[in-house]
Each structure stands twice: as structure tokens, then as C-alpha cells.
Enzyme design. Sequence first.
Site, mmCIF file in Angstrom:
data_model
loop_
_atom_site.group_PDB
_atom_site.id
_atom_site.type_symbol
_atom_site.label_atom_id
_atom_site.label_comp_id
_atom_site.label_asym_id
_atom_site.label_seq_id
_atom_site.Cartn_x
_atom_site.Cartn_y
_atom_site.Cartn_z
ATOM 1 N N ASN A 1 0.804 -1.225 0.000
ATOM 2 C CA ASN A 1 0.000 0.000 0.000
ATOM 3 C C ASN A 1 0.836 1.273 0.000
ATOM 4 O O ASN A 1 0.346 2.335 -0.337
ATOM 5 C CB ASN A 1 -0.959 0.013 1.186
ATOM 6 C CG ASN A 1 -0.270 -0.288 2.493
ATOM 7 O OD1 ASN A 1 0.278 -1.369 2.668
ATOM 8 N ND2 ASN A 1 -0.257 0.666 3.405
ATOM 9 N N ALA B 1 -14.138 -2.346 0.623
ATOM 10 C CA ALA B 1 -14.882 -1.668 -0.454
ATOM 11 C C ALA B 1 -14.428 -0.230 -0.680
ATOM 12 O O ALA B 1 -14.462 0.265 -1.806
ATOM 13 C CB ALA B 1 -16.375 -1.696 -0.131
ATOM 14 N N HIS B 2 -14.003 0.449 0.405
ATOM 15 C CA HIS B 2 -13.678 1.872 0.251
ATOM 16 C C HIS B 2 -12.414 2.129 -0.562
ATOM 17 O O HIS B 2 -12.110 3.272 -0.898
ATOM 18 C CB HIS B 2 -13.592 2.560 1.622
ATOM 19 C CG HIS B 2 -12.416 2.171 2.461
ATOM 20 N ND1 HIS B 2 -11.354 3.019 2.659
ATOM 21 C CD2 HIS B 2 -12.133 1.041 3.148
ATOM 22 C CE1 HIS B 2 -10.476 2.416 3.464
ATOM 23 N NE2 HIS B 2 -10.922 1.211 3.768
ATOM 24 N N CYS C 1 -3.462 4.268 6.508
ATOM 25 C CA CYS C 1 -4.223 3.951 7.706
ATOM 26 C C CYS C 1 -3.620 4.615 8.923
ATOM 27 O O CYS C 1 -4.278 4.748 9.940
ATOM 28 C CB CYS C 1 -4.278 2.456 7.905
ATOM 29 S SG CYS C 1 -4.906 1.645 6.456
HETATM 30 C C1 LIG Z 1 -2.912 -3.358 2.233
HETATM 31 C C2 LIG Z 1 -3.979 -2.998 3.216
HETATM 32 N N1 LIG Z 1 -4.463 -3.937 4.046
HETATM 33 C C3 LIG Z 1 -5.432 -3.659 4.934
HETATM 34 C C4 LIG Z 1 -5.965 -2.398 5.045
HETATM 35 C C5 LIG Z 1 -7.014 -2.138 6.071
HETATM 36 O O1 LIG Z 1 -8.271 -1.966 5.492
HETATM 37 P P1 LIG Z 1 -9.462 -1.308 6.356
HETATM 38 O O2 LIG Z 1 -9.072 0.096 6.615
HETATM 39 O O3 LIG Z 1 -10.667 -1.446 5.479
HETATM 40 O O4 LIG Z 1 -9.616 -2.104 7.602
HETATM 41 C C6 LIG Z 1 -5.465 -1.363 4.235
HETATM 42 C C7 LIG Z 1 -5.947 0.028 4.367
HETATM 43 O O5 LIG Z 1 -5.225 0.988 4.094
HETATM 44 C C8 LIG Z 1 -4.454 -1.677 3.281
HETATM 45 O O6 LIG Z 1 -3.945 -0.745 2.458
#
Ligand SMILES: Cc1ncc(COP(=O)(O)O)c(C=O)c1O
Length: 379
Positions: free
Chosen positions: A150, A199-200, A328
Site C-alpha cells: 500500500n 470496499a472503500h 491507515c
Molecule cells: C494493504 C492494506 N491492508 C489492509 C488495510 C485495512 O483496510 P481497512 O481500513 O478497510 O480495515 C489497508 C488500508 O489501508 C491496506 O492498504
Amino acid sequence: MRVYLDNAATTPLDPEVFEAMKPFLLEDFGNPSSTHAHGRKVRAAIESSRKKIAELLNCTPGEIIFTSGGTEADNAIIRGAIQTYGIKHVISSPIEHHAVEHTLATLEKQGDIKLHFVRLDEKGHVDLAHLESLLKEFPNALVSLMHANNEIGNLLDVQKVGELCHQYNAYFHSDTVQTMGHYKHDLKQLKVHGMTAAAHKFHGPKGVGFMYINKDKKIKPMVYGGAQERNMRGGTENTYGIIGLAKALEICYREMAEHEAHIVKLKNHMIEKLKATVSGVSFHGDSDNLNRSLYTVLNVSFPESEENEMMLFNLDLQGISASGGSACSSGATTGSHVLGAIYPNSKRGAARFSFSKYNTIEEIDFAVSKVAELFKVSV
Ligand SMILES: Cc1ncc(COP(=O)(O)O)c(C=O)c1O
């Protein structure tokens, strides 16, 4: 002008998705577990959403379990696989998302597992030969490796890793949160046992996602309660979220080629413009290599400079929403664990720009001009 270039953190809702969700926020409010007409109508819509997702991913509806998003799905698969199969050794990498990294670190601290990190090359790609040697040493392990990072966008060869895991009887979990909706996943081809989505990240609503659990590698649930989600995840379903999730994925699959071509153009344009305007600029990981990185993410590496410290803050002031690391935890003061693992001694600056179908070339030009201003170069 205000430009949003943080689509790896979250994406705007597609209006078509909103239209699909609306009835389930207003008229169709029944609890899908109720057996009366109000409930039955919503149950039917949820099951048809599940079926739609399964068709797109080439798996069976029973293999799709709705969750609150990526973090819950990652937790449920990791914890469930370890518990169900009595797994003692886990092979992962130091650049996984915190949803995976912190879960594994906690399980190791509790003494439940021994964690082994696979070696990464200088660009942050998984060393497959080292992965194989770890699999040989620790057969029947859990392997948790993300499809696309990410922060830097590096892509994993999920097909190849799946085959290696199959050979050494490992349980293979791949966090596919960043690739879902941007690439086609064919689950009849990929030898993956558990996969996750939020989904977001693809123009759906927040607070909903799903996990894929291969039917031959079932796991125990993490959340106990009612019999929802075939006893795999208790709790009244996020009905409108699930409807929106399925609609968003359907749109992604319908328009994937067109969106990919548009976003690749934006990314290439930004790479070229930055190289032409900011001297000494480079790119973290393999994010400027279109063949081995997620096309929605570009992680820019800036020469050591006083400007770096306040760069994201200043870009924000200038109208650009970008991010410095994992979305995140944006806002956190600690540095990126991903860049720290690949470039332990680097003093260079970093900014992650991430794109969506809604961005334009004009927005990229605007962003590059603001970056150039910060570095005091005229465009
Ligand atoms: C690679 C990856 N895994 C997991 C997540 C977590 O997803 P959520 O925020 O929907 O819990 C993210 C969110 O940035 C992410 O980029």
C-alpha cells in the site's frame, strides 16, 4: 484548486454505488435474519451480492464472507488459520500492512507462533528463493504476503507464491486490499487460501469488506455470535454496505481496462514531469516500474532537504492531499515501517501519490507545480 491524490487511503464513493445503496438505507431496512417479508427482501439482496462477487472472482458464493473491512478480514484469516490447523510457524515480510504485521507480532509475543521474515531485494520485492528455503525448513506454515504494497505499490507474483505454498503444504493468505477492483483475481487459477478486500479502496462505502476462504481450507471463526455469514462472522450484516460493495466491484470489473489505461497515463505523466522538474528525484520501491507495481500508487523519493520534513503539511496547505506512508496511520508521527525496512539509513523525503479514475492530467500538473515550488524550481 483542491486535488485528492490519496486514493490508496480511500476513494470517493461512485454515485452509481450510492444509488444502489439508497433503497437499503431508506425503505429496505429489514434485518436479513428475519423470516418475514422485510427480512427476506434484504436477505435476497445480500445473497445476490455474494453471488455477484463470487462470479467476478471465479469462486463459489460460500467462499465469500462479509466483514467490516480489510483489517478484520486479515485478522480473521490469520488467527483462524493458525487456530484451525495448529500452525506454529508463520512466514511473512517486514513490509506488510499493520493489519497483518501487528496481528502476527501480537501472536508471536503471546508465544503462539514463531515468525520468520522473508528476505527482500533492494527494491523491496520478496526473494522467492529465500521464501522457498523457509518453506522447506518450516513445512505446514502459514504464509502471509500482500499482493500489492500500500505504500510503494510493489506487486507480488501471487500465482508463483501460491504454487510454492502448495508444494510445501503451507496455508497461503494474501492481503489483496490494494489490488481488489484494480486487477482481475481468478480464484480457480490462484492457489491462494485466504484473500481480503475493503470496499472503500475501490469507490465503495467504508466499513465493509470481505474475505475469501477456500472451501477446502476452511477456518474457525474469529467473531462468535449469531449464525450470520454461515456461522463465520456473527452480527447483523452491514446490509447497504454489502450492496454497495458488490456494485462497486461490478463497476470495477466492467470498466477495468478503461480505468487502468487512464490511471497508467496519469502515473507516467507524473513520473516524467517530476523527473524533468525536481533534480535528484527518484522513486521508492519499484513504484516507477509499471510492470511490477500497482498502477494506482507512486511513491516519490526526494533528495535530502530541509523541505522534506514539512512537505506533506505544505502540500496540504497548497491544496494537495497526499500521504507520507501507510494511509491507515497518516497523522501518526512515526515514520514508515515499509521504507524503514527497505532503506534503513535513508534521509530522503517521501510522498505517496495515489490515483483514481476521477483524477485528471490537469490535477497531476497542478500537484507537480506545487512540489516544484516547494523545492524552489520553476516549472
Ligand atoms: C494493504 C492494506 N491492508 C489492509 C488495510 C485495512 O483496510 P481497512 O481500513 O478497510 O480495515 C489497508 C488500508 O489501508 C491496506 O492498504
